[in-house]
Design an enzyme around this catalytic site. Structure first.
Site, PDB file in Angstrom:
ATOM      1  N   PHE A  44      39.004  48.134  44.902  1.00 43.01           N
ATOM      2  CA  PHE A  44      40.362  48.274  44.651  1.00 43.01           C
ATOM      3  C   PHE A  44      40.490  49.744  43.929  1.00 43.01           C
ATOM      4  O   PHE A  44      40.099  50.193  42.766  1.00 43.01           O
ATOM      5  CB  PHE A  44      40.576  47.356  43.456  1.00 43.01           C
ATOM      6  CG  PHE A  44      40.895  45.841  44.295  1.00 43.01           C
ATOM      7  CD1 PHE A  44      42.149  45.322  44.153  1.00 43.01           C
ATOM      8  CD2 PHE A  44      39.783  45.305  44.705  1.00 43.01           C
ATOM      9  CE1 PHE A  44      42.436  44.090  44.810  1.00 43.01           C
ATOM     10  CE2 PHE A  44      40.114  43.913  45.523  1.00 43.01           C
ATOM     11  CZ  PHE A  44      41.494  43.407  45.507  1.00 43.01           C
ATOM     12  N   ALA A  45      41.653  50.337  44.428  1.00 45.39           N
ATOM     13  CA  ALA A  45      42.016  51.785  43.884  1.00 45.39           C
ATOM     14  C   ALA A  45      43.458  51.516  43.679  1.00 45.39           C
ATOM     15  O   ALA A  45      44.652  52.074  44.294  1.00 45.39           O
ATOM     16  CB  ALA A  45      41.846  52.718  45.187  1.00 45.39           C
ATOM     17  N   ILE A  46      43.620  51.100  42.339  1.00 38.72           N
ATOM     18  CA  ILE A  46      44.888  50.847  41.780  1.00 38.72           C
ATOM     19  C   ILE A  46      45.252  51.982  40.836  1.00 38.72           C
ATOM     20  O   ILE A  46      44.534  52.392  39.826  1.00 38.72           O
ATOM     21  CB  ILE A  46      45.046  49.412  41.166  1.00 38.72           C
ATOM     22  CG1 ILE A  46      44.501  48.384  42.028  1.00 38.72           C
ATOM     23  CG2 ILE A  46      46.280  49.346  40.593  1.00 38.72           C
ATOM     24  CD1 ILE A  46      45.503  48.298  43.247  1.00 38.72           C
ATOM     25  N   TYR A 104      43.422  54.942  39.761  1.00 34.86           N
ATOM     26  CA  TYR A 104      41.809  54.793  40.046  1.00 34.86           C
ATOM     27  C   TYR A 104      41.642  55.468  41.282  1.00 34.86           C
ATOM     28  O   TYR A 104      40.512  55.506  42.035  1.00 34.86           O
ATOM     29  CB  TYR A 104      41.410  53.448  39.916  1.00 34.86           C
ATOM     30  CG  TYR A 104      41.017  52.910  38.517  1.00 34.86           C
ATOM     31  CD1 TYR A 104      39.404  53.014  38.314  1.00 34.86           C
ATOM     32  CD2 TYR A 104      41.809  52.618  37.320  1.00 34.86           C
ATOM     33  CE1 TYR A 104      39.091  52.717  36.851  1.00 34.86           C
ATOM     34  CE2 TYR A 104      41.169  52.362  36.301  1.00 34.86           C
ATOM     35  CZ  TYR A 104      39.806  52.316  36.168  1.00 34.86           C
ATOM     36  OH  TYR A 104      39.616  51.947  34.560  1.00 34.86           O
ATOM     37  N   ASP A 129      33.198  48.107  42.656  1.00 36.25           N
ATOM     38  CA  ASP A 129      34.327  48.710  41.866  1.00 36.25           C
ATOM     39  C   ASP A 129      34.454  50.390  42.358  1.00 36.25           C
ATOM     40  O   ASP A 129      33.515  50.821  43.101  1.00 36.25           O
ATOM     41  CB  ASP A 129      33.696  49.052  40.236  1.00 36.25           C
ATOM     42  CG  ASP A 129      34.050  48.049  39.356  1.00 36.25           C
ATOM     43  OD1 ASP A 129      34.609  46.963  40.242  1.00 36.25           O
ATOM     44  OD2 ASP A 129      33.705  48.049  38.369  1.00 36.25           O
ATOM     45  N   VAL A 130      35.542  50.728  42.266  1.00 32.45           N
ATOM     46  CA  VAL A 130      35.815  52.130  43.104  1.00 32.45           C
ATOM     47  C   VAL A 130      35.265  53.415  42.027  1.00 32.45           C
ATOM     48  O   VAL A 130      35.276  54.345  42.770  1.00 32.45           O
ATOM     49  CB  VAL A 130      37.391  52.400  43.150  1.00 32.45           C
ATOM     50  CG1 VAL A 130      38.147  52.568  41.676  1.00 32.45           C
ATOM     51  CG2 VAL A 130      37.941  53.420  44.156  1.00 32.45           C
ATOM     52  N   THR A 170      26.988  38.733  26.866  1.00 32.40           N
ATOM     53  CA  THR A 170      28.337  38.504  26.361  1.00 32.40           C
ATOM     54  C   THR A 170      29.220  37.413  27.339  1.00 32.40           C
ATOM     55  O   THR A 170      30.295  37.830  27.931  1.00 32.40           O
ATOM     56  CB  THR A 170      29.087  39.869  26.825  1.00 32.40           C
ATOM     57  OG1 THR A 170      28.969  40.348  27.917  1.00 32.40           O
ATOM     58  CG2 THR A 170      28.574  40.747  25.434  1.00 32.40           C
ATOM     59  N   GLU A 174      34.586  39.119  35.120  1.00 30.82           N
ATOM     60  CA  GLU A 174      32.942  38.943  35.104  1.00 30.82           C
ATOM     61  C   GLU A 174      32.507  37.767  34.537  1.00 30.82           C
ATOM     62  O   GLU A 174      31.547  37.118  34.641  1.00 30.82           O
ATOM     63  CB  GLU A 174      32.599  40.382  34.349  1.00 30.82           C
ATOM     64  CG  GLU A 174      31.191  40.233  34.453  1.00 30.82           C
ATOM     65  CD  GLU A 174      30.677  41.859  33.733  1.00 30.82           C
ATOM     66  OE1 GLU A 174      30.479  42.568  34.585  1.00 30.82           O
ATOM     67  OE2 GLU A 174      30.589  41.800  32.545  1.00 30.82           O
TER      68      GLU A 174
END
Length: 311
Positions: A86-88, A91, A176-177, A210, A260
């Site tokens: 995803f290149a939003i 990004y 991730d990008v 977490t 996540e």
């Protein structure tokens, strides 16, 4: 949209051997078979790390697999692998490095579809690709907050699994990008349901994870439960399994660590069939390079989070 990226086929390296030499090699492989060192039952591949989960899923580290054997097995199946990214918004600036390094290290010798989800298709860079590897630009809406992008990407992956991925590829890898491939990442990561150990927690006790701790959340995990803490930045599997995972993790209530948190809840109930070591998702700037990490395969690109996320 696909024209936004330029494909450039390159001849396979074996062609330089000449037709006679190539034919002799193929005859040797067919009639003699591969030659490789015999596995030793009393000599484990690694003594310094866990290589098998309690539910008998392998944990993949350098030294635990023979890539030549695996390549032969998967080539016989004629698999195609999809890589989603995803290149939003801003990004998109990370996309060129990711694709260029993927061409060097990701699934070399196998057919790959690069699925680029973006709200800025005109900004997608042109990258020369090997033969059998296709760029596919999928235009999607942007979002005001990066947290919304994080959560919505799972719903988009799930939808596209049903619409096209099931018909186009055999396995999906979701990353991730803002990463780059730095060493070999190949078919050793292909399995029905694949998760990656989070680099910040692979040494930690479960109480330090977490996880989502609010009981009202569907991602909730009590403090006395949990196997590992998995990264949301690198996961995958068969298309059918990825569709089930992303559909289950696409929730309306925002959890502590967004997608996540839901990913970790799902993988607690539906154990991974393969676990990747932090070699496959590392941040050398924050964590250095400890001796246990014999290779760094996919690493974070240094960035200013405030600059990228809020513009």
């Amino acid at each position: 949209m696909a024209e936004l990226l330029r494909t450039k086929a390159r001849k396979p390296q074996y062609c330089s051997l000449g037709p006679v030499a190539f034919l002799l090699i193929m005859i040797f492989l067919v009639f003699v078979g591969m030659v490789y060192p015999q596995p030793k039952v009393l000599k484990p591949s690694r003594k310094d790390v866990l290589v098998l989960t309690p539910w008998l899923a392998p944990i993949v580290w350098e030294g635990t697999f023979n890539i030549d054997i695996l390549n032969e097995q998967f080539r016989a199946q004629n698999v195609t692998i999809g890589l989603t990214v995803f290149a939003i918004k801003k990004y998109v600036v990370f996309l060129k490095l990711l694709l260029e390094t993927a061409e060097e290290h990701f699934m070399v010798g196998h057919e790959v579809n690069y699925y680029v989800f973006t709200d800025r298709p005109a900004a997608v860079p042109r990258v020369a690709l090997r033969g059998g590897r296709r760029p596919l630009v999928l235009e999607v809406p942007g979002a005001a907050r990066w947290q919304d992008v994080s959560m919505r990407r799972l719903g988009m992956i799930s939808s596209f699994c049903a619409q096209r991925f099931l018909h186009e590829v055999d396995f999906l890898v979701c990353t991730d990008v803002d990463m780059r491939f730095r060493d070999h990442v190949g078919v050793e990561i292909l399995s029905p349901r694949v998760a990656t150990l989070h680099p910040g927690f692979f040494r930690a006790a479960r109480r330090a994870f977490t996880y989502e701790r609010r009981p009202q959340s569907r991602a909730h995990i009590p403090r006395d439960q949990g196997d590992f803490y998995y990264s949301g930045a690198f996961f995958g599997g068969s298309v059918a399994e990825v569709q089930r995972l992303t559909a289950a993790c696409h929730r309306a209530i925002e959890a502590a660590w967004h997608d996540e948190s839901h990913l970790n809840r799902y993988l607690l109930d539906h154990k991974p069939t393969e676990v990747l070591s932090p070699e496959y998702m590392w941040d050398e700037r924050l964590l250095g390079w400890p001796a246990v990490m014999e290779k760094l395969r996919c690493v974070a690109v240094p960035k200013d989070h405030r600059e990228i996320r809020h513009r």
